[in-house]
Design an enzyme around this catalytic site. Sequence first.
Site, PDB file in Angstrom:
ATOM      1  CE  LYS A  34      28.667  30.462  31.747  1.00 65.41           C
ATOM      2  NZ  LYS A  34      29.253  31.796  31.818  1.00 65.41           N
ATOM      3  CG  ASP A  61      27.270  34.497  30.598  1.00 68.50           C
ATOM      4  OD1 ASP A  61      26.707  35.577  30.805  1.00 68.50           O
ATOM      5  OD2 ASP A  61      28.037  33.948  31.427  1.00 68.50           O
ATOM      6  CE  LYS A  63      27.734  37.722  33.584  1.00 66.63           C
ATOM      7  NZ  LYS A  63      28.450  36.579  32.972  1.00 66.63           N
ATOM      8  CG  ASP A  66      26.355  50.458  24.791  1.00 71.96           C
ATOM      9  OD1 ASP A  66      26.046  51.667  24.850  1.00 71.96           O
ATOM     10  OD2 ASP A  66      27.416  50.062  24.299  1.00 71.96           O
ATOM     11  CB  THR A 121      27.743  36.141  42.749  1.00 73.99           C
ATOM     12  OG1 THR A 121      28.426  35.667  41.600  1.00 73.99           O
ATOM     13  CG2 THR A 121      26.300  35.704  42.683  1.00 73.99           C
ATOM     14  NE  ARG A 213      36.042  27.307  38.223  1.00 70.90           N
ATOM     15  CZ  ARG A 213      36.241  28.338  39.032  1.00 70.90           C
ATOM     16  NH1 ARG A 213      37.468  28.725  39.325  1.00 70.90           N
ATOM     17  NH2 ARG A 213      35.203  28.990  39.533  1.00 70.90           N
TER      18      ARG A 213
HETATM   19  O1  C5P Z   1      33.576  26.936  37.194  1.00 69.56           O
HETATM   20  P1  C5P Z   1      32.305  27.433  37.824  1.00 69.56           P
HETATM   21  O2  C5P Z   1      31.291  26.335  38.107  1.00 69.56           O
HETATM   22  O3  C5P Z   1      32.552  28.316  39.035  1.00 69.56           O
HETATM   23  O4  C5P Z   1      31.653  28.343  36.675  1.00 69.56           O
HETATM   24  C1  C5P Z   1      30.526  29.146  36.904  1.00 69.56           C
HETATM   25  C2  C5P Z   1      30.190  29.896  35.638  1.00 69.56           C
HETATM   26  O5  C5P Z   1      29.101  30.769  35.921  1.00 69.56           O
HETATM   27  C3  C5P Z   1      31.320  30.756  35.097  1.00 69.56           C
HETATM   28  O6  C5P Z   1      31.204  30.756  33.675  1.00 69.56           O
HETATM   29  C4  C5P Z   1      31.025  32.130  35.668  1.00 69.56           C
HETATM   30  O7  C5P Z   1      31.494  33.166  34.841  1.00 69.56           O
HETATM   31  C5  C5P Z   1      29.493  32.122  35.684  1.00 69.56           C
HETATM   32  N1  C5P Z   1      28.877  33.050  36.641  1.00 69.56           N
HETATM   33  C6  C5P Z   1      29.087  32.972  38.012  1.00 69.56           C
HETATM   34  N2  C5P Z   1      28.458  33.871  38.851  1.00 69.56           N
HETATM   35  C7  C5P Z   1      27.649  34.811  38.351  1.00 69.56           C
HETATM   36  C8  C5P Z   1      27.414  34.898  36.966  1.00 69.56           C
HETATM   37  C9  C5P Z   1      28.066  33.989  36.133  1.00 69.56           C
HETATM   38  O8  C5P Z   1      29.806  32.097  38.478  1.00 69.56           O
HETATM   39  N3  C5P Z   1      27.023  35.630  39.163  1.00 69.56           N
END
Ligand code: C5P
Length: 234
Positions: A34, A61, A63, A66, A121, A213
């Site tokens: 991603k 990603d 998003k 517009d 979220t 992460r």
């Molecule tokens: O590090 P982590 O596992 O929390 O990363 C989750 C990824 O998913 C990040 O790139 C974050 O921006 C993305 N994301 C999220 N919640 C959302 C939409 C995207 O955590 N609702």
Amino acid sequence: MGKDVIVACDFSSREAVLSFLDKFSGEARKPYVKIGMELFYSAGPEIVREIKRRGHSIFLDLKLCDIPNTVKKSMAVLRDLDVDMTNLHAFGTIEMMKAALEGLTRPDGTRPLLIAVTQLTSTSEQRMRDELLIDKPLPEVVMHYAKNALEAGLDGVVCSPLESPVVHGGCGAGFITVTPGVRFSDGNLGDQVRVTTPARARELGSDYIVVGRPITAAEDPVGAYRRCLAEFIG
Ligand code: C5P
């Protein structure tokens, strides 16, 4: 439809992401990557081409949200990057989502998967009511936006794994759920609040899990990736 683990490569430079991906060069299965705003804004479209040339599938990603004409034209640019999945905000209306699909579709009729963000979220029900003046319960808003995305012809939504069953119930099993908020049972939550393990996401029917992460910050990223695959896909 292929279930997969998507690795959120939230790095801010070309060097950082490529040295991370180098760790996976011996893997039989190349991780689905991603690329979000942070990396795209710093390294530009060339990093997308470069990671694609290395054989990875890519979820871009960005998003988009517009006016329909602008989104359509921007999607027409993105389609030539040959990514596998991209996204927009369902908030931009059904008309905008339809325009996006038109822009994304290549002359031969093929196109990347197009997924809608419903409510982020990070948005609480209280903020939605007080700041956005949306009075309905959050799950109802998420479901309504998912149905709008389905009506516009999109392939699925980004949502919590916990919402996968209701989205599949309302929009059909073939409507894709792409779900972040995944942590190992013995892992650190970071800033995620409503989390599930890869194994639980599988039980809930998520189609793709997005994991950042727990893999990128792991001492052994390849081991963490393999563990995710084993739990989610088996
Ligand atoms: O590090 P982590 O596992 O929390 O990363 C989750 C990824 O998913 C990040 O790139 C974050 O921006 C993305 N994301 C999220 N919640 C959302 C939409 C995207 O955590 N609702």
